[in-house]
Design an enzyme around this catalytic site. Structure first.
Site, PDB file in Angstrom:
ATOM      1  N   ARG A 181       5.108 -12.414   0.815  1.00 20.66           N
ATOM      2  CA  ARG A 181       4.952 -12.783   2.220  1.00 20.66           C
ATOM      3  C   ARG A 181       3.531 -12.468   2.659  1.00 20.66           C
ATOM      4  NH1 ARG A 181       4.672  -7.668   4.136  1.00 20.66           N
ATOM      5  NH2 ARG A 181       5.957  -6.078   3.125  1.00 20.66           N
ATOM      6  N   LYS A 211       7.968   7.692 -10.775  1.00 20.62           N
ATOM      7  CA  LYS A 211       7.188   8.928 -10.767  1.00 20.62           C
ATOM      8  C   LYS A 211       6.273   8.895  -9.548  1.00 20.62           C
ATOM      9  CE  LYS A 211       5.354  12.748 -12.458  1.00 20.62           C
ATOM     10  NZ  LYS A 211       6.152  14.006 -12.525  1.00 20.62           N
TER      11      LYS A 211
END
Length: 455
Positions: free
Chosen positions: A292, A201
């Site tokens: 990361r 959504k």
């Protein structure tokens, strides 16, 4: 500590990693494509190896060539930076199987959290609130249309294998689905080698808040506060700041604890980021986890004094975190502007060519992470970001004034940049108040670009 690390990246993040390694007395090996032969990271590293032609698939995404270079040059570990192979679980697995240390989480964790759909399922199981969306990957246009009807327009399609705004498309009506569906899959395949997508959504009037975490291999997990990354264009961040001006102490604590729970749920190690959407009602939802180091990590470093890249390296070597959660202090405010080689007046068309003149700003509390130098030739093959301008001050007002001054000093001639637009944004009322949402820039972009042309 490691003796030699291969840096499997390019540009400013490669330079950033090499600098951290030099301060830790670690030798570095740079890899580069034909187009990057004269790039700054090549000149700064202990040694450098050409791994292929300009196209990323032949060089910075070429796992075989990167691993061969690491083994040939006697490296102990590989740091992937961000982008390219940084969230590629197969690369992490092959690195580990080659007897090298991957500076990041294990390939199992990357696979689990790097796959955005699997990450959503994991968060649901561990009671971390998530945005309503598809329960499985979406493979066909018919499935996408059906899922969108169930969720309710508007929706957003996202690449399951990566982030950074790649493979994302906002869809407001059924008629636009076909074009955006195939466009997102094509971009995801090009960027990550995987065209898997999922749907959520679309919540537009919200803040994009991310929490920086660090976790070692001994079970210690801490967070370094949050960053406000809501100034975006087409899901690409332009300005980030820390801390978020609108968070109450109670909400900040709640989001920090949710981020820690998310990390513990997968036994996470290394640096990582938990991203949330914060609604106007102060409800927040998990979006994704980045396994990361983030582009915007310097703003957190500036307000905490923690060198996130060094901590990544220490963690990968097996050392414990050098501090506890109680030691973390948020001092002042910080803001980062991404300086890109692009022309905002021409639909942000990337700009290539020789940089004839470059003047980097300086002064107290001003930091520039870049790979630019005079007469550097910017190629058309890679991301358009040239530099990150980061400032720090005691108050947010001081930071805004310092950023304006630094942008005034920042001179790049020979290519078009977004400096004028960024400068104008620092004078926008919503930016000054800090109450802007992710929809702000796109809604006001035409007016801003018109004004920025005169700067």
């Amino acid at each position: 500590m490691f003796h030699r690390i291969l840096v499997a990246n390019r540009g400013e993040i490669a330079v950033r990693i090499i600098r951290a390694c030099r301060e830790l007395n670690i030798e570095t090996v740079a890899v580069y494509s034909d187009a990057d032969r004269h790039s700054l990271h090549v000149q700064m590293a202990t040694e450098a190896v050409c791994i292929g032609s300009a196209l990323p698939k032949n060089s910075y995404l070429n796992i075989g060539n990167i691993l061969s270079a690491a083994l040939l040059k006697g490296c102990d570990a590989i740091h992937p930076g961000y982008g390219f192979l940084s969230e590629n679980s197969e690369f992490a697995r092959m690195t580990e199987e080659s007897g090298l240390v991957f500076i990041g989480p294990s390939h199992e964790i990357i696979s689990k959290m790097g796959d955005k759909q699997t990450a959503r399922e994991t968060m649901i199981k561990n009671k971390v609130p998530v945005i309503p969306g598809s329960k499985e990957l979406i493979h066909t246009l018919d499935d996408a249309l059906k899922e969108a009807e169930e969720i309710g327009y508007p929706v957003i399609i996202k690449a399951s294998a990566g982030g950074g705004g790649k493979g994302m498309r906002k869809i407001y009506r059924r008629e636009a689905m076909e074009k955006e569906f195939f466009s997102a899959k094509k971009e995801a395949l090009s960027a990550f080698g995987d065209d898997s997508i999922y749907m959520e959504k679309l919540i537009e009037e919200a803040k994009h808040i991310e929490v920086q975490i660090l976790a070692d291999k001994r079970g210690n997990v801490i967070h370094l506060g949050e960053r406000d990354c809501s100034l975006q264009r087409k899901n690409q961040k332009m300005i980030e700041e820390a801390p978020c001006r609108l968070l109450t102490p109670e909400l900040r604590e709640k989001m920090g604890e949710a981020a820690l729970n998310a990390a513990r749920a997968v036994n996470y190690t290394s640096a990582g980021t938990i991203e949330f959407l914060l609604t106007e009602d102060n409800e927040f939802y998990f979006m994704e986890m980045n396994t990361r180091v983030q582009v915007e990590h310097p703003v957190t470093e500036m307000v905490t004094g923690v060198d996130i890249v060094k901590e990544q390296i220490r963690i990968a070597f097996g050392l414990p975190l050098s501090f506890t959660q109680e030691d973390v202090r948020i001092e002042g405010f910080s803001m980062e502007c991404r300086i890109n080689a692009e022309n905002p007046s021409n639909n942000f068309m990337p700009s290539c060519g020789k940089v004839n003149i470059v003047n980097l700003p300086g002064g107290n509390g001003v930091r520039v992470d870049s790979f630019l130098y005079q007469d550097y030739e910017i190629s058309p093959y890679y991301d358009s970001m040239l530099a990150k301008l980061i400032v720090h001050g005691r108050t947010r007002q001081e930071v805004l004034r310092k950023m304006r001054r630094a942008l005034e000093e920042f001179m790049i001639r020979g290519v078009s940049t977004n400096i004028g637009l960024l400068y104008l944004l620092t004078y926008e009322k919503r930016v000054i108040k800090g109450d802007y949402k992710t929809s702000f820039l796109e809604q006001n972009l035409d007016k801003l670009i018109e004004f920025a042309e005169g700067i």
